[in-house]
Motif scaffolding. Structure first.
Motif, PDB file in Angstrom:
ATOM      1  N   LYS A  22       0.853  -1.187   0.000  1.00 42.24           N
ATOM      2  CA  LYS A  22       0.000   0.000   0.000  1.00 42.24           C
ATOM      3  C   LYS A  22       0.890   1.239   0.000  1.00 42.24           C
ATOM      4  O   LYS A  22       1.806   1.355   0.813  1.00 42.24           O
ATOM      5  CB  LYS A  22      -0.908   0.005   1.227  1.00 42.24           C
ATOM      6  N   GLY A  37       4.026   7.294   1.978  1.00 41.86           N
ATOM      7  CA  GLY A  37       4.066   6.255   2.991  1.00 41.86           C
ATOM      8  C   GLY A  37       3.914   4.916   2.287  1.00 41.86           C
ATOM      9  O   GLY A  37       3.120   4.786   1.363  1.00 41.86           O
ATOM     10  N   ASP A  39       3.446   0.762   2.968  1.00 39.79           N
ATOM     11  CA  ASP A  39       3.159  -0.336   3.886  1.00 39.79           C
ATOM     12  C   ASP A  39       3.347  -1.629   3.094  1.00 39.79           C
ATOM     13  O   ASP A  39       2.558  -1.933   2.200  1.00 39.79           O
ATOM     14  CB  ASP A  39       1.725  -0.220   4.410  1.00 39.79           C
ATOM     15  N   ARG A  42       7.678  -7.305   5.356  1.00 39.45           N
ATOM     16  CA  ARG A  42       9.129  -7.195   5.584  1.00 39.45           C
ATOM     17  C   ARG A  42       9.941  -7.928   4.515  1.00 39.45           C
ATOM     18  O   ARG A  42      11.110  -7.626   4.312  1.00 39.45           O
ATOM     19  CB  ARG A  42       9.490  -7.731   6.955  1.00 39.45           C
TER      20      ARG A  42
END
Length: 65
Positions: A22, A37, A39, A42
């Protein structure tokens, strides 16, 4: 390169290696600037372009020895 238009703070969902990422654009206090930003899981590495290029260059130099 595909260019899309989105509203600020409206998430854009991408699929990378069948995983969802995202990305959201935010206004800043500085005129004409925005921040992103991200998201992501990992397992997906996220870098700015200049950092990614420096990493690739370093990897190429280390394998050329």
């Amino acid at each position: 390169m595909e260019i899309i238009t989105v509203n600020f703070e409206e998430p854009v969902l991408l699929s990378v290696n069948d995983q969802k990422v995202k990305v959201v654009a935010f206004k800043t206090q500085e005129h004409g600037h925005i921040k992103f930003g991200v998201d992501a899981p990992r397992s997906i590495k996220v870098h700015r372009e200049e950092v990614y290029l420096a990493i690739k260059k370093q990897e190429e130099e280390s394998t050329a020895i």
